[in-house]
Design a protein around this motif. Structure first.
Motif, PDB file in Angstrom:
ATOM      1  N   THR A 152       0.839  -1.185   0.000  1.00  0.00           N
ATOM      2  CA  THR A 152       0.000   0.000   0.000  1.00  0.00           C
ATOM      3  C   THR A 152       0.877   1.238   0.000  1.00  0.00           C
ATOM      4  OG1 THR A 152      -1.665  -1.187   1.279  1.00  0.00           O
ATOM      5  CG2 THR A 152      -1.856   1.206   1.190  1.00  0.00           C
ATOM      6  N   ILE A 153       0.709   2.049  -1.054  1.00  0.00           N
ATOM      7  CA  ILE A 153       1.458   3.298  -1.186  1.00  0.00           C
ATOM      8  C   ILE A 153       0.509   4.450  -0.903  1.00  0.00           C
ATOM      9  CG2 ILE A 153       2.778   4.778  -2.740  1.00  0.00           C
ATOM     10  CD1 ILE A 153       3.478   2.208  -4.335  1.00  0.00           C
ATOM     11  N   ALA A 154       0.929   5.313   0.015  1.00  0.00           N
ATOM     12  CA  ALA A 154       0.127   6.484   0.376  1.00  0.00           C
ATOM     13  C   ALA A 154       0.894   7.746   0.033  1.00  0.00           C
ATOM     14  CB  ALA A 154      -0.198   6.458   1.864  1.00  0.00           C
ATOM     15  N   ILE A 164       0.976   3.100   9.298  1.00  0.00           N
ATOM     16  CA  ILE A 164      -0.253   2.519   8.754  1.00  0.00           C
ATOM     17  C   ILE A 164      -0.024   1.915   7.364  1.00  0.00           C
ATOM     18  CG2 ILE A 164      -2.619   3.033   7.994  1.00  0.00           C
ATOM     19  CD1 ILE A 164      -2.569   5.379  10.050  1.00  0.00           C
ATOM     20  N   PHE A 165       0.788   2.594   6.558  1.00  0.00           N
ATOM     21  CA  PHE A 165       0.979   2.203   5.158  1.00  0.00           C
ATOM     22  C   PHE A 165       2.392   1.691   4.916  1.00  0.00           C
ATOM     23  CE2 PHE A 165      -2.191   5.606   5.378  1.00  0.00           C
ATOM     24  CZ  PHE A 165      -3.301   4.888   4.947  1.00  0.00           C
ATOM     25  N   ASP A 166       2.531   0.843   3.898  1.00  0.00           N
ATOM     26  CA  ASP A 166       3.828   0.248   3.589  1.00  0.00           C
ATOM     27  C   ASP A 166       4.836   1.298   3.119  1.00  0.00           C
ATOM     28  OD1 ASP A 166       2.944  -2.416   4.098  1.00  0.00           O
ATOM     29  OD2 ASP A 166       1.978  -2.424   2.129  1.00  0.00           O
ATOM     30  N   ASN A 170      10.240   4.232   5.873  1.00  0.00           N
ATOM     31  CA  ASN A 170       9.441   3.926   4.686  1.00  0.00           C
ATOM     32  C   ASN A 170       8.862   5.173   4.020  1.00  0.00           C
ATOM     33  OD1 ASN A 170       7.720   4.333   6.889  1.00  0.00           O
ATOM     34  ND2 ASN A 170       6.147   2.956   6.082  1.00  0.00           N
ATOM     35  N   ILE A 171       9.645   6.241   4.028  1.00  0.00           N
ATOM     36  CA  ILE A 171       9.192   7.499   3.440  1.00  0.00           C
ATOM     37  C   ILE A 171      10.093   7.893   2.285  1.00  0.00           C
ATOM     38  CG2 ILE A 171      10.499   9.154   4.825  1.00  0.00           C
ATOM     39  CD1 ILE A 171       7.822  10.668   5.213  1.00  0.00           C
ATOM     40  N   ALA A 195      -0.236   4.962  -6.253  1.00  0.00           N
ATOM     41  CA  ALA A 195      -0.672   5.254  -4.882  1.00  0.00           C
ATOM     42  C   ALA A 195      -2.189   5.148  -4.813  1.00  0.00           C
ATOM     43  CB  ALA A 195      -0.206   6.637  -4.460  1.00  0.00           C
ATOM     44  N   GLY A 196      -2.675   4.322  -3.917  1.00  0.00           N
ATOM     45  CA  GLY A 196      -4.113   4.147  -3.770  1.00  0.00           C
ATOM     46  C   GLY A 196      -4.724   4.970  -2.659  1.00  0.00           C
TER      47      GLY A 196
END
Length: 158
Positions: free
Chosen positions: A2-4, A27-29, A63-64, A82-83
């Motif tokens: 999951t990409i945010a 929360i997100f990968d 993870n940023i 990105a979803g």
């Protein structure tokens, strides 16, 4: 995976922004902090300055990714697969503004969901525009922005 996306002008980045990035990273990968040039605003810091300050300020978040883009958020989100778009909300005014933005994004990119994270109380009054105003009148911004931002802003006005 999951990409945010956390899009914004971040002019300058504040401790409230950093808090949202930290929470989103749990929360997100993958979290992409995407700096865009807001044509409605006169920039205080250049895109390059903002990118560098974001890189330093978020170095502790594994993870940023820090990036910049021009154009439509819907197109950028699609290009990055990105979803999710994450937006921080300080108050009801932010909610009303972000709701209209989210509806337009949903129309243009139906596959992208918007997620709102409420600001922690200690950051609910902190905004980039408030920081710029404080700086203009030589106010103390330490504790409201990362130290590297306070130093960079101070150096800009010496």
């Amino acid at each position: 995976m999951t990409i945010a996306l956390c899009p914004g002008s971040f002019d300058p980045v504040t401790n409230g922004h950093i808090n949202i990035f930290e929470r989103a990273s749990g929360i997100f990968d993958q979290v992409i902090v995407a700096v865009f040039n807001n044509i409605k605003k006169q920039s205080f810091l250049s895109i390059q300055e903002r990118l560098e300050l974001l890189r330093v300020s978020t170095a502790h978040i594994e993870n940023i990714t820090i990036d910049a883009f021009d154009g439509l958020l819907a197109d950028y989100a699609t290009a990055k697969n990105a979803g999710i778009v994450v937006r921080g909300l300080r108050d009801q005014n932010d909610f009303f503004y972000e709701t209209s933005q989210m509806l337009m994004l949903k129309r243009m990119a139906p596959q992208v969901e918007s997620v709102y994270l409420m600001s922690e109380h200690r950051y609910s009054y902190v905004s980039s525009s408030a920081i710029r105003e404080l700086v203009a009148f030589h106010g103390d911004i330490r504790g409201l922005v990362p130290d590297c931002v306070a130093d960079a802003v101070k150096a800009k006005f010496i």
